[in-house]
Design an enzyme around this catalytic site. Sequence first.
Site, PDB file in Angstrom:
ATOM      1  N   VAL A  12      42.668  34.678  38.914  1.00 41.00           N
ATOM      2  CA  VAL A  12      42.089  33.361  39.175  1.00 41.00           C
ATOM      3  C   VAL A  12      41.556  32.736  37.887  1.00 41.00           C
ATOM      4  CG1 VAL A  12      40.315  32.090  40.458  1.00 41.00           C
ATOM      5  CG2 VAL A  12      41.504  34.007  41.540  1.00 41.00           C
ATOM      6  N   ARG A  32      35.973  40.810  27.337  1.00 40.31           N
ATOM      7  CA  ARG A  32      35.349  42.099  27.043  1.00 40.31           C
ATOM      8  C   ARG A  32      35.594  42.557  25.610  1.00 40.31           C
ATOM      9  NH1 ARG A  32      35.588  45.768  32.500  1.00 40.31           N
ATOM     10  NH2 ARG A  32      35.045  44.095  33.957  1.00 40.31           N
ATOM     11  N   ARG A  71      34.124  44.142  40.173  1.00 39.68           N
ATOM     12  CA  ARG A  71      34.885  45.346  40.528  1.00 39.68           C
ATOM     13  C   ARG A  71      35.548  45.021  41.854  1.00 39.68           C
ATOM     14  NH1 ARG A  71      34.812  50.681  42.928  1.00 39.68           N
ATOM     15  NH2 ARG A  71      35.641  52.177  41.431  1.00 39.68           N
ATOM     16  N   SER A 114      33.307  36.900  48.631  1.00 43.06           N
ATOM     17  CA  SER A 114      34.475  37.308  49.405  1.00 43.06           C
ATOM     18  C   SER A 114      34.224  37.081  50.887  1.00 43.06           C
ATOM     19  CB  SER A 114      34.785  38.788  49.171  1.00 43.06           C
ATOM     20  OG  SER A 114      35.745  39.272  50.093  1.00 43.06           O
ATOM     21  N   TYR A 140      32.894  47.296  48.996  1.00 44.82           N
ATOM     22  CA  TYR A 140      33.118  46.052  48.267  1.00 44.82           C
ATOM     23  C   TYR A 140      32.397  44.887  48.942  1.00 44.82           C
ATOM     24  CZ  TYR A 140      35.651  41.944  46.518  1.00 44.82           C
ATOM     25  OH  TYR A 140      35.973  40.718  45.994  1.00 44.82           O
ATOM     26  N   GLY A 189      65.685  40.891  51.076  1.00 41.28           N
ATOM     27  CA  GLY A 189      66.347  40.834  52.367  1.00 41.28           C
ATOM     28  C   GLY A 189      66.111  42.021  53.259  1.00 41.28           C
TER      29      GLY A 189
END
Length: 315
Positions: A12, A32, A71, A114, A140, A189
Amino acid sequence: MRVLVTGANGFVGKSLCAELTRRGDAVRAAVRSGHSDRGRLDDAVVGAIDGGTDWSAALGDQDAVVHLAARVHVMKDAAADSLVAFRQVNVQATLNLARQAAAAGVKRFVFISSVKVNGECTFPGQTFAESDVPAPQDAYGQSKHEAEQGLRRLAADTGMELVIVRPPLVYGPGVKANFASLMRAVQRGWPLPLGAVHNRRSLVALDNLVNFIVTCVTHPQAANQTFLVSDGDDLSTPDLVRGLARAAGMTARLIPVPVWILQVGAALVGQGASVQRLVGNLQVDISKARALLGWVPPVTVEEGLRRALAGMQKS
């Protein structure tokens, strides 16, 4: 506007930095190390992102921060204690950055959270809303929820504006993991045993998410709000497969295998969670974003799938 973007080299982040730059904003990309694969002129090297990161060099003179670095959710987590590992980055590092941003005079902090804060699935005919009681089901989602709680307290104490964005699955050029595997299967396919699935899932195209984040950076009514975001056009898994096939100029090959057989078979090989994401419901209500911000997804699902497939073919 001067905007610091963390996670700037991610899926993103790259698109967000490009869009902000295209609009004429001054973008500072937090990286970083000194190496950047995009040749930015204003990279801020911050090293490892954790609860002790020094953000002073990156935050100087910035009007807003978009915090994408995290993370991320992984299917097979090797950490001995996954919640501890998620908290170190998604909670402690996030709050450390936000505290320093407030002290540096940053006006607005946009946190990309999220939909997992809301939960893992919805009942047929129901949707998640921002006002729902959070119900994260994994480490998470729990870490994102805890980060949201800490950020709200910090914003209340400091006066820094906070915007929280909870996207569902994001797809687009460069997408990886299960969505990329599905695109490859359709493009080759392969027959897929998903013809009997009758679910509804909200997704968000990369370009739609980037457009919404930019809106949240600039719109005055976004301050101190939480938003769910999606394409606004939910799909069944067979609809998704057919859409990908059309984008590839092919015909979808769907076999109507009963859902319970898929679930039992997946459980036997330890893939129950992956199959549940293909057969279960997860819908979000974006009426708040539409009403409060006047936001309309600029890219249709059809176009979003076409761009995602085109991006895979180029890679």
